[in-house]
Design a protein around this motif. Structure first.
Motif, PDB file in Angstrom:
ATOM      1  N   GLY A 108       0.792  -1.097   0.016  1.00 21.86           N
ATOM      2  CA  GLY A 108       0.037   0.049   0.105  1.00 21.86           C
ATOM      3  C   GLY A 108       0.822   1.212  -0.220  1.00 21.86           C
ATOM      4  N   CYS A 109       0.385   2.406  -0.319  1.00 17.08           N
ATOM      5  CA  CYS A 109       1.154   3.652  -0.222  1.00 17.08           C
ATOM      6  C   CYS A 109       0.071   4.963  -0.266  1.00 17.08           C
ATOM      7  CB  CYS A 109       1.878   3.788  -1.677  1.00 17.08           C
ATOM      8  SG  CYS A 109       0.954   3.552  -2.925  1.00 17.08           S
ATOM      9  N   ASN A 110       0.642   5.959  -0.066  1.00 12.53           N
ATOM     10  CA  ASN A 110      -0.201   7.031  -0.009  1.00 12.53           C
ATOM     11  C   ASN A 110      -0.119   8.094  -1.250  1.00 12.53           C
ATOM     12  OD1 ASN A 110       2.493   8.123   0.630  1.00 12.53           O
ATOM     13  ND2 ASN A 110       1.746   9.199   2.483  1.00 12.53           N
ATOM     14  N   ILE A 121       4.119  -4.354  -5.315  1.00 17.61           N
ATOM     15  CA  ILE A 121       3.874  -4.314  -3.577  1.00 17.61           C
ATOM     16  C   ILE A 121       3.287  -2.971  -3.151  1.00 17.61           C
ATOM     17  CG2 ILE A 121       5.445  -3.908  -1.548  1.00 17.61           C
ATOM     18  CD1 ILE A 121       7.694  -5.214  -3.129  1.00 17.61           C
ATOM     19  N   SER A 122       3.514  -1.854  -3.958  1.00 11.73           N
ATOM     20  CA  SER A 122       3.057  -0.463  -3.393  1.00 11.73           C
ATOM     21  C   SER A 122       1.545  -0.271  -3.765  1.00 11.73           C
ATOM     22  CB  SER A 122       3.943   0.724  -3.870  1.00 11.73           C
ATOM     23  OG  SER A 122       5.074   0.515  -3.487  1.00 11.73           O
ATOM     24  N   HIS A 123       1.095  -0.704  -4.868  1.00 12.23           N
ATOM     25  CA  HIS A 123      -0.200  -0.387  -5.406  1.00 12.23           C
ATOM     26  C   HIS A 123      -1.194  -1.494  -5.167  1.00 12.23           C
ATOM     27  CE1 HIS A 123       0.477   3.402  -8.183  1.00 12.23           C
ATOM     28  NE2 HIS A 123       1.452   3.200  -7.446  1.00 12.23           N
ATOM     29  N   VAL A 124      -0.825  -2.558  -4.707  1.00 12.43           N
ATOM     30  CA  VAL A 124      -1.623  -3.843  -4.932  1.00 12.43           C
ATOM     31  C   VAL A 124      -1.560  -4.353  -3.368  1.00 12.43           C
ATOM     32  CG1 VAL A 124      -2.079  -6.342  -5.314  1.00 12.43           C
ATOM     33  CG2 VAL A 124      -1.053  -4.670  -7.264  1.00 12.43           C
ATOM     34  N   ALA A 125      -2.650  -3.975  -2.522  1.00 13.16           N
ATOM     35  CA  ALA A 125      -2.789  -4.238  -1.067  1.00 13.16           C
ATOM     36  C   ALA A 125      -2.876  -5.729  -0.996  1.00 13.16           C
ATOM     37  CB  ALA A 125      -4.067  -3.558  -0.633  1.00 13.16           C
TER      38      ALA A 125
END
Length: 349
Positions: A108-110, A121-125
């Motif tokens: 996840g990410c902001n 990794i970052s965009h797919v929870a």
């Protein structure tokens, strides 16, 4: 070939830990900053983190949700979502860990970077939900079993309260290695206040300079201003990057910038800002490994689109060597001299 040469330089640096470093950037005796806190201060900090989870405001989105009951922009609740844990040889491994940092990748990410190099990794929870105690246990395992010289927290901006609590728990369990905060720099100042004297090495990206570019590529026009504020705050807390005698970073700021096609002038502006606002002794990693990924190069949407038209066409290619060297030349022109590619640019005296 350029990426291969960078990796080779990293290996060479790992095998040449006897190289001299300027005295002002050496640390003889060092204890991680979280050990500086008294027990009472640590207890207060833990409760402060808990309060922020109930009214989440520790990134620029400031959703103000109770993460025990609902989620905000990042879609993460009161536990961190972790995609991978283990020793990791990343781009800066020759500086922050000869055998690989003890790395925890948060899912996840902001931000919603359209070119994200860690999109999966970052965009797919996806991953495992871990609370502070569980994260603390993993930090101890990485320290003791993995023989890692630090704990490297990757994309933690949206889980700062949980991370802060985990560091404090690990402190009580016997953690003794520095903490690396590996961030996009889309951090709120309140977040950095919570991390003060918990983090030893800040490793922020400074991605783009213009708000309109940030709106297009990161989906947040506010990014550049927040990045400038947060990176300055990080530098105020820990100062310039400092090393052991054998070249292992212990404390300070390492600013990273990924050079992308079409936006070379913004890269130059970022180099100028670093020199003027953080100082010419700031340690910088100018990264050359950009490649089209995530949404870049995908067909445009719509019924009447040209099949040759792709999304974000201006960055739909790797960078050229001449573009990379142009940014490096500007960094050197404004007085920056401490670079990750130590053998080529003279990190060591």
């Amino acid at each position: 070939m350029r990426r291969l040469r960078s990796a080779t330089r990293c290996v060479l640096a790992q095998n040449r830990r006897h190289i001299r470093i300027q005295p002002q950037f050496l640390v003889d005796m060092y204890h991680p900053r979280y050990t500086w806190l008294t027990d009472e201060e640590a207890k207060q900090r833990y409760h402060q983190a808990e309060d922020h989870l109930h009214h989440c405001n520790l990134c620029p989105h400031k959703c103000n949700v109770d993460r025990y009951k609902e989620t905000g922009y990042c879609m993460i609740g009161a536990k961190a979502l972790v995609s991978n844990i283990g020793p990791h040889l990343g781009e800066e491994s020759c500086l922050i860990g000869t055998g690989g940092s003890g790395t925890i990748f948060f899912s996840g990410c902001n931000l919603r970077c359209v070119f994200c190099q860690n999109y999966d990794i970052s965009h797919v929870a996806q991953g495992e939900k871990l609370g502070p105690e569980e994260l603390a246990d993993w930090m101890i395992k990485l320290q003791d079993v993995g023989r890692c010289p630090n704990i490297n927290l990757v994309t933690p901006e949206h889980v700062v309260p949980i991370v802060a609590q985990a560091i404090l728990c690990a402190r009580d369990k016997g953690l003794k290695v520095p903490i690396v905060y590996n961030t996009s720099a889309f951090d709120a100042l309140e977040s950095l206040d919570l991390l003060h004297n918990l983090v030893d090495i800040y490793m922020p990206d400074f991605k783009v300079w213009e708000p309109k570019t940030a709106a297009r590529l990161l989906k947040s026009s506010a990014y550049p201003e927040h990045a400038k504020q947060s990176i300055k705050k990080m530098h105020e807390q820990v100062g310039n990057l400092k090393f052991t005698f054998d070249g292992l970073a212990l404390t300070g700021v390492l600013v990273r910038h990924l050079v992308m096609p079409h936006y070379i002038e913004e890269s130059k502006q970022i180099m100028r800002w670093i020199a003027e606002n953080l100082g010419k002794d700031t340690f910088v990693h100018i990264m050359e490994q950009y490649f089209p990924h995530a949404h870049v190069g995908k067909p445009k949407r719509g019924k009447n689109k040209d099949p040759e038209d792709v999304r974000y066409a201006e960055i739909n290619r790797p960078i050229r060597s001449s573009e990379y060297e142009e940014v490096v030349a500007e960094a050197k022109r404004v007085g920056l001299w401490r670079f990750e590619n130590a053998d080529e640019y003279g990190l060591y005296a």
